[in-house]
Scaffold this motif. Structure first.
Motif, PDB file in Angstrom:
ATOM      1  N   PHE A  29      24.419  34.446  39.031  1.00 13.95           N
ATOM      2  CA  PHE A  29      25.513  34.296  38.082  1.00 13.95           C
ATOM      3  C   PHE A  29      26.520  35.414  38.314  1.00 13.95           C
ATOM      4  CE2 PHE A  29      22.406  36.970  35.955  1.00 13.95           C
ATOM      5  CZ  PHE A  29      23.177  37.985  35.418  1.00 13.95           C
ATOM      6  N   VAL A  30      27.736  35.160  37.884  1.00 11.91           N
ATOM      7  CA  VAL A  30      28.796  36.167  37.991  1.00 11.91           C
ATOM      8  C   VAL A  30      28.798  36.949  36.676  1.00 11.91           C
ATOM      9  CG1 VAL A  30      31.271  36.539  38.277  1.00 11.91           C
ATOM     10  CG2 VAL A  30      30.123  34.684  39.530  1.00 11.91           C
ATOM     11  N   GLY A  31      28.604  38.260  36.780  1.00 10.21           N
ATOM     12  CA  GLY A  31      28.486  39.107  35.598  1.00 10.21           C
ATOM     13  C   GLY A  31      29.630  38.960  34.611  1.00 10.21           C
ATOM     14  N   GLN A  32      30.862  38.956  35.104  1.00  7.02           N
ATOM     15  CA  GLN A  32      32.025  38.840  34.203  1.00  7.02           C
ATOM     16  C   GLN A  32      32.031  37.506  33.469  1.00  7.02           C
ATOM     17  OE1 GLN A  32      35.276  39.715  36.960  1.00  7.02           O
ATOM     18  NE2 GLN A  32      35.821  41.434  35.631  1.00  7.02           N
ATOM     19  N   GLN A  33      31.661  36.446  34.166  1.00 12.53           N
ATOM     20  CA  GLN A  33      31.633  35.130  33.535  1.00 12.53           C
ATOM     21  C   GLN A  33      30.519  35.056  32.494  1.00 12.53           C
ATOM     22  OE1 GLN A  33      31.313  32.419  36.834  1.00 12.53           O
ATOM     23  NE2 GLN A  33      33.502  32.513  37.269  1.00 12.53           N
ATOM     24  N   ALA A  34      29.362  35.610  32.818  1.00 13.37           N
ATOM     25  CA  ALA A  34      28.250  35.618  31.868  1.00 13.37           C
ATOM     26  C   ALA A  34      28.611  36.428  30.630  1.00 13.37           C
ATOM     27  CB  ALA A  34      26.996  36.181  32.534  1.00 13.37           C
ATOM     28  N   GLU A  35      29.260  37.559  30.834  1.00  8.88           N
ATOM     29  CA  GLU A  35      29.671  38.390  29.704  1.00  8.88           C
ATOM     30  C   GLU A  35      30.700  37.659  28.835  1.00  8.88           C
ATOM     31  OE1 GLU A  35      31.640  42.681  29.401  1.00  8.88           O
ATOM     32  OE2 GLU A  35      29.662  42.656  30.361  1.00  8.88           O
ATOM     33  N   LEU A  36      31.616  36.939  29.470  1.00  5.59           N
ATOM     34  CA  LEU A  36      32.596  36.147  28.720  1.00  5.59           C
ATOM     35  C   LEU A  36      31.900  35.100  27.863  1.00  5.59           C
ATOM     36  CD1 LEU A  36      35.495  35.175  28.055  1.00  5.59           C
ATOM     37  CD2 LEU A  36      35.337  33.728  30.103  1.00  5.59           C
ATOM     38  N   ASP A  66      39.155  29.221  30.587  1.00  4.95           N
ATOM     39  CA  ASP A  66      39.984  28.961  31.768  1.00  4.95           C
ATOM     40  C   ASP A  66      40.622  30.226  32.329  1.00  4.95           C
ATOM     41  OD1 ASP A  66      39.468  26.251  31.830  1.00  4.95           O
ATOM     42  OD2 ASP A  66      41.299  25.688  30.744  1.00  4.95           O
ATOM     43  N   GLY A  67      40.513  31.335  31.602  1.00  5.68           N
ATOM     44  CA  GLY A  67      41.107  32.584  32.061  1.00  5.68           C
ATOM     45  C   GLY A  67      42.590  32.694  31.772  1.00  5.68           C
ATOM     46  N   VAL A  68      43.112  31.766  30.972  1.00  5.35           N
ATOM     47  CA  VAL A  68      44.527  31.777  30.604  1.00  5.35           C
ATOM     48  C   VAL A  68      44.793  32.854  29.556  1.00  5.35           C
ATOM     49  CG1 VAL A  68      46.376  30.400  29.548  1.00  5.35           C
ATOM     50  CG2 VAL A  68      44.772  29.334  31.146  1.00  5.35           C
ATOM     51  N   ALA A  69      43.821  33.087  28.679  1.00  6.05           N
ATOM     52  CA  ALA A  69      43.945  34.102  27.628  1.00  6.05           C
ATOM     53  C   ALA A  69      42.775  35.070  27.734  1.00  6.05           C
ATOM     54  CB  ALA A  69      43.956  33.433  26.259  1.00  6.05           C
ATOM     55  N   SER A  70      42.972  36.267  27.216  1.00  4.35           N
ATOM     56  CA  SER A  70      41.913  37.274  27.196  1.00  4.35           C
ATOM     57  C   SER A  70      41.379  37.408  25.784  1.00  4.35           C
ATOM     58  CB  SER A  70      42.457  38.626  27.644  1.00  4.35           C
ATOM     59  OG  SER A  70      42.923  38.548  28.964  1.00  4.35           O
ATOM     60  N   LEU A  71      40.101  37.727  25.687  1.00  2.00           N
ATOM     61  CA  LEU A  71      39.502  37.961  24.379  1.00  2.00           C
ATOM     62  C   LEU A  71      40.190  39.157  23.726  1.00  2.00           C
ATOM     63  CD1 LEU A  71      35.751  37.464  25.271  1.00  2.00           C
ATOM     64  CD2 LEU A  71      37.127  36.012  23.782  1.00  2.00           C
TER      65      LEU A  71
END
Length: 156
Positions: free
Chosen positions: A70-77, A104-109
């Protein structure tokens, strides 16, 4: 089940977002939202994830069966968004269009996500379908709820 759904018996868009958040957490962590046989600090999935996040180790909650696939950044998201969507206060939950934008990565948390996830009061005016009127309480608050071992251990 969203707290307000348990209280009122009425489903709405906000209860669906709550369920989606819990679903994301279940999939990412490979476990049920409540595991009474676990240690008390791990019994409630969202609380356990929040505790690990506070310790700087949120990825420790990811399903071990995934190994390192898994990709760490995606899992954290997914974990953070799951916590936000399953917030006990309806006003804190994002709209589904915001959820899609985050994924989708269009906005940030939000930058202050940790404080949002831990907050227990928000101003009225959430994304609920049934918006409060002047006769209702001016703030959304978290009701107190005690779950006993007997209730949790017997299942459905």
């Amino acid at each position: 089940m969203a707290p307000e759904l348990a209280r009122t018996g009425k489903a709405n868009t906000s209860t669906d977002i709550y369920a989606f958040g819990i679903f994301m957490l279940e999939v990412a962590c490979g476990r049920k939202p409540i595991e009474p046989q676990m240690a008390p600090e791990e019994a409630f999935l969202a609380d356990w994830i929040t505790d690990c996040w506070d310790k700087g180790d949120s990825l420790a909650t990811i399903d071990k069966r995934l190994g390192k696939r898994f990709v760490g950044q995606q899992a954290e998201l997914v974990l953070k968004l799951g916590l936000l969507c399953s917030h006990v206060v309806t006003a804190a939950r994002p709209s589904m269009s915001s959820v899609i934008s985050y994924l989708d990565g269009v906005a940030s948390l939000p930058e202050d996500l940790s404080s949002v996830v831990k907050a227990r009061e928000f101003p009225a005016g959430s994304n609920e379908v049934d918006a409060p009127n002047e006769l209702t309480v001016e703030r959304n608050t978290v009701p107190s709820l005690t779950i006993t071992e007997a209730f949790v251990s017997h299942g459905r």
